[in-house]
Motif scaffolding. Structure first.
Motif, PDB file in Angstrom:
ATOM      1  N   ILE A 241     -23.929 107.448  59.700  1.00 34.40           N
ATOM      2  CA  ILE A 241     -24.952 106.225  59.755  1.00 34.40           C
ATOM      3  C   ILE A 241     -24.036 105.044  59.290  1.00 34.40           C
ATOM      4  O   ILE A 241     -23.594 104.982  58.108  1.00 34.40           O
ATOM      5  N   ASP A 242     -24.484 103.553  59.780  1.00 32.33           N
ATOM      6  CA  ASP A 242     -23.829 102.647  59.345  1.00 32.33           C
ATOM      7  C   ASP A 242     -22.297 102.391  59.241  1.00 32.33           C
ATOM      8  O   ASP A 242     -21.397 103.421  60.091  1.00 32.33           O
ATOM      9  N   LYS A 243     -21.769 101.357  58.914  1.00 29.96           N
ATOM     10  CA  LYS A 243     -20.282 101.102  58.906  1.00 29.96           C
ATOM     11  C   LYS A 243     -19.806 100.311  57.723  1.00 29.96           C
ATOM     12  O   LYS A 243     -20.313 100.470  56.710  1.00 29.96           O
ATOM     13  N   MET A 244     -18.644 100.219  57.438  1.00 33.33           N
ATOM     14  CA  MET A 244     -17.955  99.599  56.595  1.00 33.33           C
ATOM     15  C   MET A 244     -18.784  97.922  56.293  1.00 33.33           C
ATOM     16  O   MET A 244     -18.842  97.269  57.398  1.00 33.33           O
ATOM     17  N   ALA A 245     -18.757  97.893  54.789  1.00 32.70           N
ATOM     18  CA  ALA A 245     -19.364  96.351  54.653  1.00 32.70           C
ATOM     19  C   ALA A 245     -18.187  95.828  53.603  1.00 32.70           C
ATOM     20  O   ALA A 245     -18.265  96.201  52.539  1.00 32.70           O
ATOM     21  N   GLY A 254     -29.572 111.095  50.764  1.00 31.62           N
ATOM     22  CA  GLY A 254     -30.054 112.383  51.449  1.00 31.62           C
ATOM     23  C   GLY A 254     -31.952 112.045  51.445  1.00 31.62           C
ATOM     24  O   GLY A 254     -32.347 112.515  52.436  1.00 31.62           O
ATOM     25  N   ARG A 255     -32.284 111.452  50.461  1.00 29.95           N
ATOM     26  CA  ARG A 255     -33.593 111.443  50.316  1.00 29.95           C
ATOM     27  C   ARG A 255     -34.115 109.709  50.649  1.00 29.95           C
ATOM     28  O   ARG A 255     -35.022 109.259  50.480  1.00 29.95           O
ATOM     29  N   GLY A 259     -32.101 109.011  55.680  1.00 28.52           N
ATOM     30  CA  GLY A 259     -31.975 110.330  55.559  1.00 28.52           C
ATOM     31  C   GLY A 259     -32.901 111.235  55.867  1.00 28.52           C
ATOM     32  O   GLY A 259     -32.576 112.597  56.617  1.00 28.52           O
ATOM     33  N   CYS A 260     -34.151 111.150  55.438  1.00 23.83           N
ATOM     34  CA  CYS A 260     -35.108 111.930  55.965  1.00 23.83           C
ATOM     35  C   CYS A 260     -35.377 111.981  57.401  1.00 23.83           C
ATOM     36  O   CYS A 260     -35.776 112.862  57.941  1.00 23.83           O
ATOM     37  N   TRP A 271     -24.811 114.067  54.440  1.00 21.38           N
ATOM     38  CA  TRP A 271     -25.358 113.632  52.927  1.00 21.38           C
ATOM     39  C   TRP A 271     -26.644 114.316  52.796  1.00 21.38           C
ATOM     40  O   TRP A 271     -27.709 113.895  51.894  1.00 21.38           O
ATOM     41  N   ALA A 272     -27.184 115.317  53.520  1.00 22.72           N
ATOM     42  CA  ALA A 272     -28.649 115.954  53.707  1.00 22.72           C
ATOM     43  C   ALA A 272     -28.949 116.420  51.957  1.00 22.72           C
ATOM     44  O   ALA A 272     -30.026 116.291  51.624  1.00 22.72           O
ATOM     45  N   SER A 273     -27.982 116.963  51.300  1.00 22.71           N
ATOM     46  CA  SER A 273     -28.104 117.361  50.180  1.00 22.71           C
ATOM     47  C   SER A 273     -28.105 116.491  49.155  1.00 22.71           C
ATOM     48  O   SER A 273     -28.371 116.859  47.853  1.00 22.71           O
TER      49      SER A 273
END
Length: 376
Positions: A241-245, A254-255, A259-260, A271-273
């Motif tokens: 998800i997303d890109k460089m800023a 993850g939370r 992520g959810c 990064w689910a964990s």
């Protein structure tokens, strides 16, 4: 008018978080706790003649960010009132709103005409609000981080709605105006439905509790039906998800709600964990190592025109190493042309439908993509 505002301001200055919340039905002091299905930051207790609301501090476990006492207009304050509690006379009839998402929600709840001031107008993508500004019914109070307090005073709002941030250092002169500050911390909830459930609190503030409860019931039912559909489809494609800023890539934890949502859509998330409900600031190399082999790439951007794969590569040559980029499975959401920020926090079911469509392209019964579109 400006001189009057300055005198009043001077006088005022001198005078002065993918889990469900616990369910309670009673309170030892005689109050009844509202049954919240998902929110872990709100505690709402009804008493005879008033309602107490506690907002947990999402950055300091066990601490309270803000306490409110909602008292219907015309009723006397409870005896022994606590000065640490912000008293709000309900329903709120005039409000200054510093965020586009809450402008959108109030409009949806039928109280948009009660908005008398806004901040960061250029980021508000709601035609109704801009028309009200042109007509003079809403005043642009300037930058949300340092608004023009004289303009706020002139509008005589009953409350100010704004978003708190970790280590922000407070709200400066706005805190000293004696106007109740509604700290809108729902974005720190740990699930999309927990965030959306805050509309019930906002409904109470504006005398639209029944409408807010009904809307949330629709959102909840729709979201659960979509989650069940995704579960039946099994594990879908993996997602980054997303890109460089600038020099970092802000990856949703993850939370976090996003992520959810990937999990609810049946997608695999690198990064689910991770236990963060906010974002992680990571260098490109870390994201590439952990998420570079993801099947699809979802990103948000702000531009006057649609982003292309070539345009994306021009921003950062390293993107060519992403599996999703090489296969053309990049989906962008142009927040300048899409009501993503206005709608998705309180209609997560609409965003979830997009996620499921992308994670499970084999499902044909879903509506067309609302926010994300494949980059050409």
């Amino acid at each position: 008018m400006r001189a009057h505002s300055l005198l009043l301001l001077t006088a005022v200055l001198l005078a002065v978080a993918c889990r469900r919340g616990s369910v309670q039905t009673g309170d030892p002091q005689g109050g009844d706790t509202l049954r919240l299905k998902y929110s872990t930051l709100l505690t709402i207790v009804r008493y005879q003649g008033y309602t107490d609301v506690a907002v947990a501090n999402p950055w300091k476990t066990g601490r309270v960010l803000h306490r409110y006492r909602l008292v219907p207009a015309g009723r006397p304050l409870p005896a022994g009132d606590d000065p640490a509690v912000t008293v709000v006379s309900t329903p709120i009839e005039r409000v200054s709103v510093f965020t586009t998402v809450h402008c959108a929600l109030l409009t949806q709840l039928g109280v948009g005409e009660r908005i008398v001031g806004v901040a960061d107008l250029k980021y508000i993508k709601i035609p109704y609000i801009h028309e009200r500004v042109r007509q003079g019914h809403i005043i642009d109070c300037g930058n949300g981080l340092s608004p023009v307090v004289e303009k706020i005073i002139d509008q005589r709002p009953d409350a100010i709605m704004l978003s708190p941030f970790e280590n922000s250092g407070g709200y400066g002169r706005v805190e000293q105006l004696g106007i109740p500050l509604i700290e809108c911390a729902e974005y720190m909830e740990s699930s999309p439905l927990a965030r959306a459930e805050w509309m019930r609190f906002y409904g109470m503030l504006f005398g639209r509790e029944r409408q807010a409860d009904s809307l949330f019931a629709v959102v909840d039912s729709s979201y659960q039906a979509l989650t069940a559909l995704a579960a039946r489809a099994g594990t879908g494609r993996s997602v980054v998800i997303d890109k460089m800023a600038g020099s970092v890539w802000y990856v949703p934890g993850g939370r976090s709600t996003l992520g959810c949502m990937v999990a609810d859509a049946g997608g695999a998330y690198p990064w689910a964990s991770d236990g963060h409900s906010g974002s992680l600031a990571l260098p490109f190399e870390t994201v590439l190592e952990r998420g570079g082999d993801s099947d699809v790439w979802l990103l948000r951007y702000s531009a006057p025109h649609a982003l292309t794969l070539n345009g994306l590569l021009a921003d950062h040559q390293g993107y060519s190493q992403m599996k999703a980029f090489r296969r053309g499975e990049v989906y962008g959401c142009n927040v300048d042309r899409s009501p993503f920020y206005e709608e998705s926090p309180f209609r997560p079911d609409w965003l979830l439908a997009d996620f499921i469509s992308i994670v499970h392209p084999e499902l044909s019964q879903l509506p067309p993509l609302r926010y994300f579109h494949k980059l050409k």
